[in-house]
Design an enzyme around this catalytic site. Structure first.
Site, PDB file in Angstrom:
ATOM      1  N   LYS A 116      13.697  22.853  26.748  1.00 39.75           N
ATOM      2  CA  LYS A 116      15.135  22.586  26.945  1.00 39.75           C
ATOM      3  C   LYS A 116      15.814  22.243  25.617  1.00 39.75           C
ATOM      4  CE  LYS A 116      16.751  18.691  28.103  1.00 39.75           C
ATOM      5  NZ  LYS A 116      16.802  17.378  28.770  1.00 39.75           N
ATOM      6  N   ASP A 176      19.240  21.316  32.019  1.00 39.14           N
ATOM      7  CA  ASP A 176      19.090  19.859  32.013  1.00 39.14           C
ATOM      8  C   ASP A 176      19.368  19.351  33.427  1.00 39.14           C
ATOM      9  OD1 ASP A 176      21.782  19.940  32.410  1.00 39.14           O
ATOM     10  OD2 ASP A 176      22.318  18.717  30.676  1.00 39.14           O
TER      11      ASP A 176
END
Ligand code: SF4
Length: 210
Positions: free
Chosen positions: A117, A135
């Site tokens: 991420k 996220d």
């Protein structure tokens, strides 16, 4: 079509979406993203100006006192671990990559505190490369809007979003989904009454059934 309507609405709400982390250089952005894990951009923005005004370069930062860094980083949480990450990331970029954050995913993911991420956020924000970082906000919104199943993990969600939306929109879409999740489709008390995506939303259906 659903995805077009979603994008149209996000464009209406966030015509010029921007990353809310404050940074001036590539390594400041990378470190800010690492610090934002399990924290908020707002909190990170209170500590990064202190770090980067006290330690003006990667060379300064890699030699920073751990105790001093811990005291500065404390407000964002997990400060002991994150302080070690910051020093080590600064050291590696300075000593192994000529002071420039590398663009290669495998290298970035080998840095401490840096996962998929973080890499996606960094590459799409700094180099405008096509990635969708999933996220907590992107995950929640994607599931509520039935772009993914409730049981899907973040990697599945990322792949589904990449299939459903045009590649040239990914970086922008990521920012818009984050902002939508942060300010409208919040975890607690989302602003459903004014939301134009109600017809696609799992939450609304579940509430009306219940
Ligand atoms: Fe989020 Fe509510 Fe809109 Fe559903 S209707 S997408 S829960 S803001």
């Amino acid at each position: 079509m659903k995805t077009i309507e979603i994008e149209n609405y996000l464009n209406e709400l966030f015509p010029e979406p921007k990353c809310e982390l404050v940074y001036h250089t590539d390594y400041e952005l990378l470190i800010a993203i690492v610090l934002s894990a399990q924290s908020t951009d707002k909190r990170v923005n209170t500590v990064t100006p202190i770090i980067f005004s006290k330690y003006l370069s990667l060379k300064d930062l890699k030699k920073a006192s751990l105790t001093d860094l811990e005291n500065i980083i404390r407000p964002v949480g997990s400060f002991r671990r994150k302080s070690v990450y910051v020093k080590e990331i600064a050291r590696r970029i300075d000593e192994n990559y000529n002071g420039i954050v590398p663009r290669e995913r495998e290298i970035l993911e080998s840095f401490p505190g840096v996962g998929r991420k973080t890499v996606n956020v960094f590459l799409s924000e700094f180099y405008h490369m096509p990635f969708i970082a999933v996220d907590t906000h992107v995950e929640r919104v994607s599931k509520r809007l039935r772009l993914a199943y409730m049981k899907d993990d973040v990697l599945k969600i990322e792949n589904k979003l990449m299939k459903k939306f045009p590649k040239e929109h990914w970086a922008r879409l990521h920012l818009q989904l984050v902002l939508f999740g942060r300010y409208h489709c919040k975890a607690m008390k989302p602003e459903c009454s004014s939301c134009k995506l109600r017809c696609y939303c799992r939450e609304i259906k579940e509430k009306s059934v219940g």
